[in-house]
Design an enzyme around this catalytic site. Structure first.
Site, mmCIF file in Angstrom:
data_model
loop_
_atom_site.group_PDB
_atom_site.id
_atom_site.type_symbol
_atom_site.label_atom_id
_atom_site.label_comp_id
_atom_site.label_asym_id
_atom_site.label_seq_id
_atom_site.Cartn_x
_atom_site.Cartn_y
_atom_site.Cartn_z
ATOM 1 N N PHE A 164 0.819 -1.223 0.000
ATOM 2 C CA PHE A 164 0.000 0.000 0.000
ATOM 3 C C PHE A 164 0.846 1.264 0.000
ATOM 4 O O PHE A 164 0.385 2.326 -0.385
ATOM 5 C CB PHE A 164 -0.906 0.009 1.255
ATOM 6 N N LYS A 188 -0.809 -7.257 -9.059
ATOM 7 C CA LYS A 188 -1.752 -7.463 -7.942
ATOM 8 C C LYS A 188 -1.363 -6.410 -6.906
ATOM 9 O O LYS A 188 -0.516 -6.646 -6.057
ATOM 10 C CB LYS A 188 -1.605 -8.879 -7.399
ATOM 11 N N SER A 241 5.334 -7.064 3.373
ATOM 12 C CA SER A 241 5.826 -7.422 4.714
ATOM 13 C C SER A 241 6.625 -8.730 4.669
ATOM 14 O O SER A 241 6.486 -9.538 3.746
ATOM 15 C CB SER A 241 4.652 -7.563 5.669
ATOM 16 N N CYS A 296 9.621 1.627 3.767
ATOM 17 C CA CYS A 296 10.526 0.531 4.118
ATOM 18 C C CYS A 296 11.947 1.053 4.330
ATOM 19 O O CYS A 296 12.795 0.354 4.859
ATOM 20 C CB CYS A 296 10.518 -0.530 3.036
ATOM 21 N N GLU A 397 9.493 -4.418 13.132
ATOM 22 C CA GLU A 397 9.060 -3.269 12.333
ATOM 23 C C GLU A 397 7.709 -2.776 12.856
ATOM 24 O O GLU A 397 6.787 -3.569 13.039
ATOM 25 C CB GLU A 397 8.906 -3.709 10.872
HETATM 26 P P1 NAD Z 1 1.555 -6.670 3.035
HETATM 27 O O1 NAD Z 1 2.553 -7.757 3.130
HETATM 28 O O2 NAD Z 1 0.414 -6.667 3.971
HETATM 29 O O3 NAD Z 1 0.928 -6.648 1.557
HETATM 30 C C1 NAD Z 1 1.729 -6.746 0.401
HETATM 31 C C2 NAD Z 1 0.918 -7.424 -0.686
HETATM 32 O O4 NAD Z 1 0.567 -8.746 -0.256
HETATM 33 C C3 NAD Z 1 -0.391 -6.704 -0.994
HETATM 34 O O5 NAD Z 1 -0.631 -6.758 -2.367
HETATM 35 C C4 NAD Z 1 -1.416 -7.491 -0.196
HETATM 36 O O6 NAD Z 1 -2.705 -7.455 -0.775
HETATM 37 C C5 NAD Z 1 -0.853 -8.899 -0.213
HETATM 38 N N1 NAD Z 1 -1.181 -9.637 1.014
HETATM 39 C C6 NAD Z 1 -1.442 -9.131 2.244
HETATM 40 N N2 NAD Z 1 -1.666 -10.127 3.132
HETATM 41 C C7 NAD Z 1 -1.535 -11.285 2.444
HETATM 42 C C8 NAD Z 1 -1.631 -12.652 2.808
HETATM 43 N N3 NAD Z 1 -1.925 -13.031 4.043
HETATM 44 N N4 NAD Z 1 -1.409 -13.578 1.851
HETATM 45 C C9 NAD Z 1 -1.104 -13.220 0.590
HETATM 46 N N5 NAD Z 1 -1.017 -11.928 0.191
HETATM 47 C C10 NAD Z 1 -1.223 -10.971 1.102
HETATM 48 O O7 NAD Z 1 2.372 -5.289 3.106
HETATM 49 P P2 NAD Z 1 1.762 -3.832 3.211
HETATM 50 O O8 NAD Z 1 1.207 -3.637 4.579
HETATM 51 O O9 NAD Z 1 0.911 -3.537 2.042
HETATM 52 O O10 NAD Z 1 3.104 -2.959 3.045
HETATM 53 C C11 NAD Z 1 3.949 -2.662 4.127
HETATM 54 C C12 NAD Z 1 5.104 -3.615 4.189
HETATM 55 O O11 NAD Z 1 5.818 -3.616 2.961
HETATM 56 C C13 NAD Z 1 6.135 -3.220 5.242
HETATM 57 O O12 NAD Z 1 6.569 -4.381 5.902
HETATM 58 C C14 NAD Z 1 7.255 -2.601 4.435
HETATM 59 O O13 NAD Z 1 8.522 -2.655 5.053
HETATM 60 C C15 NAD Z 1 7.215 -3.442 3.203
HETATM 61 N N6 NAD Z 1 7.845 -2.771 2.073
HETATM 62 C C16 NAD Z 1 9.050 -3.252 1.661
HETATM 63 C C17 NAD Z 1 9.713 -2.636 0.617
HETATM 64 C C18 NAD Z 1 11.045 -3.146 0.155
HETATM 65 O O14 NAD Z 1 11.460 -2.773 -0.916
HETATM 66 N N7 NAD Z 1 11.720 -3.975 0.919
HETATM 67 C C19 NAD Z 1 9.130 -1.528 -0.034
HETATM 68 C C20 NAD Z 1 7.885 -1.083 0.405
HETATM 69 C C21 NAD Z 1 7.250 -1.713 1.472
#
Ligand code: NAD
Length: 513
Positions: A164, A188, A241, A296, A397
């Site tokens: 997000f 996605k 995440s 991140c 985090e």
């Molecule tokens: P998230 O893991 O909740 O979601 C990421 C994606 O996975 C989304 O498209 C979501 O719909 C999907 N998703 C969520 N829960 C799921 C599940 N149980 N099973 C399968 N798919 C699922 O992450 P978020 O809250 O959208 O974003 C924040 C996280 O992203 C933080 O941990 C941040 O550090 C990380 N992030 C990392 C980077 C990087 O480059 N390392 C960059 C941006 C964000």
């Protein structure tokens, strides 16, 4: 650039616009079976509903992308590149609208969202150079009158699963390189921030991208599982995440796909006693609380070395006292709301936990409520002092506007703290000593390093990616690493024998002589 100072009003009950999947260069004509609400975090209002896709939707997107693949793969490079140039121009023309949609759905400030668009566009600009980026290699005379040709080909249909917190920049770090290599693509995205995602699809269509090359399926776990299990998808880049990234990596690779997952972080910034303290204080506040800490590459642990602590803290507290929290579209606002009500609750629980663990809560953001938007998902900034490595608020985090200050006696102690952490995404050192900065670059076990730069996100044409629990990937994303990720390499060994040059039959393994 035009800015708006009002936040979107709530639509009348039952009239919220519905965003649905984008397949074959158009929105799905049929209304989605299941939807979820999209909120404006600045007001707490529901502003739209977005489809929650499943296996059927993913397989329709895969079918469209499969059909489009052969022609896109065979499209002359210069014609492919022209579509990228046109797209880049459209992103530039629509940058204010993209930023407005980011702010509306995510909550970050409009200036911050505007830079997000530009930082994403850098990777589109990189991809415009695809004819030279995709050049292969010719090695003459690998044996007598034998030459070798090395070239790369696309994998087929590939997917990006994105978070997000950067609805434009993170997808733009993935799809330009995937598609410039000749793959067709399924995005996605996060369901929390769909507005700017949808506009990217429309801009691709306007740029002349053929039907089926870029597709979007909205949804949550069900859509992700369908991507992981669909045999028609060859590779996946995930950003999100750590828990979900690990699952995506394990499941996708088990199913024979190429997977790279870039995940969570807990970035530490080391401040040495000789640092420019004003610069370090600005960096602490900007990199800790920018985008409400939902980056991140946010620096969420500040490691002060020696007597730095007592000189840095008053400067940091002075800056915190001047921060303005409010709707991201309002001029002069430094920090917008948290992106969702649930996440706001989770950040508050982390602050409660830090108190229970014995850290000193010097600034408490929990009581903050915006007077004009009582239902908005606002939180003030929080600062913990005396954070120690045994605390969960040190180890995990939080992804919110919560900073922890950790004291180290020496450079070596600070380095050991950074290197001992389970996350390794970005880090920074603040110092005026070139020798100390050089040592840090060589000794720190974190791939993205800033020297007097607090958010060391490399430029869009360079590689990006963490290590340890911050990435489950063999390569970094973007740049040359992503070209390798999204292609397969072929080696051709070529001989054009001259008439009569054929020797006697031999079963000996051919020597390169
Ligand atoms: P998230 O893991 O909740 O979601 C990421 C994606 O996975 C989304 O498209 C979501 O719909 C999907 N998703 C969520 N829960 C799921 C599940 N149980 N099973 C399968 N798919 C699922 O992450 P978020 O809250 O959208 O974003 C924040 C996280 O992203 C933080 O941990 C941040 O550090 C990380 N992030 C990392 C980077 C990087 O480059 N390392 C960059 C941006 C964000």
């Amino acid at each position: 650039m035009e800015t708006r100072t009002i936040t979107d009003p709530a639509p009348q009950a039952g009239t919220a616009p519905i965003l649905t999947h984008w397949i074959d260069n158009r929105t799905d004509p049929a209304p989605p079976v299941r939807t979820q609400d999209v909120f404006n975090p600045a007001t707490g209002n529901v502003i739209a509903r977005v489809a929650r896709g499943g296996a059927d939707d993913v397989s329709r997107a895969v079918a469209a992308a499969r059909t489009a693949f052969p022609a896109w793969r065979d499209t002359p490079l210069i014609a492919r590149s022209q579509v990228f140039f046109a797209y880049r121009e459209l992103v530039w023309q629509n940058r204010a609208e993209l930023a407005r949609l980011i702010t509306r759905d995510h909550g970050k400030t409009f200036p911050d969202a505007s830079v997000e668009v530009l930082r994403g566009m850098e990777t589109v600009e990189y991809a415009c150079g695809l004819p030279s980026l995709l050049a292969g290699m010719n090695t003459p005379n690998v044996s007598t009158k034998v030459d070798a040709v090395t070239f790369r080909q696309p994998l087929g249909v590939v997917a990006g699963i994105t978070p997000f917190n950067f609805p434009v920049m993170v997808p733009m770090w993935i799809y330009p390189i995937a598609m410039m290599c000749g793959n067709t693509f399924i995005l996605k995205p996060s369901s929390h921030t769909p507005g700017a995602t949808q506009l990217q699809a429309e801009l691709w269509k306007q740029a002349g991208l053929p039907d089926g090359v870029f597709n979007i399926v909205y949804g949550g776990r069900e859509a992700v599982d369908a991507i992981l299990n669909d045999p028609g998808i060859d590779a996946i880049q995930f950003v999100g995440s750590t828990a979900v990234g690990r699952y995506v990596h394990e499941t996708g690779t088990k199913n024979g796909k190429r997977v790279a997952a870039y995940t969570g972080a807990k970035n530490a910034m080391v401040v040495l006693p000789d640092a420019d303290m004003d610069l370090a204080a600005d960096a602490t506040v900007a990199a800790g609380y920018g985008s409400a800490g939902e980056r991140c590459m946010a620096q969420t642990l500040i490691i002060t070395v020696g007597d730095t602590h007592d000189r840095l803290m008053p400067l940091v507290l002075d800056r915190i006292a001047r921060l303005k929290v409010g709707p991201g579209m309002d001029p002069g606002v430094d920090m917008g709301p948290i992106y969702s009500a649930d996440h706001r609750r989770s950040v508050i629980e982390w602050i409660d936990r830090g108190e229970q663990e014995g850290a000193s809560l010097v600034v408490d953001g929990r009581p903050f409520h915006h007077p004009e938007y009582p239902d908005g998902f606002y939180l003030g900034v929080s600062l913990f002092d005396d954070v120690t490595p045994d605390m969960a608020i040190y180890q995990e985090e939080i992804f919110g506007p919560v900073l922890g200050v950790v004291r180290a006696r020496t450079y070596d102690e600070a380095l050991a703290l950074v290197n001992g952490h389970k996350y390794a995404n970005g880090t920074a050192i603040f110092t005026t000593d070139g020798g100390a900065a050089r040592r840090f670059q060589l000794e720190v076990d974190v791939p993205m390093i800033g020297v007097n730069v607090p958010i060391p996100v490399p430029a869009g044409y360079l590689s990006f990616g963490g290590a340890k629990q911050s990435a489950f990937a063999d390569l970094q994303m973007r740049g040359e690493d992503s070209i390798r990720f999204f292609t397969k390499q072929k080696e051709v060994t070529i001989r054009w024998p001259e008439p009569g040059s054929q020797g006697p039959l031999s079963l000996v393994f051919p020597a390169n002589s």
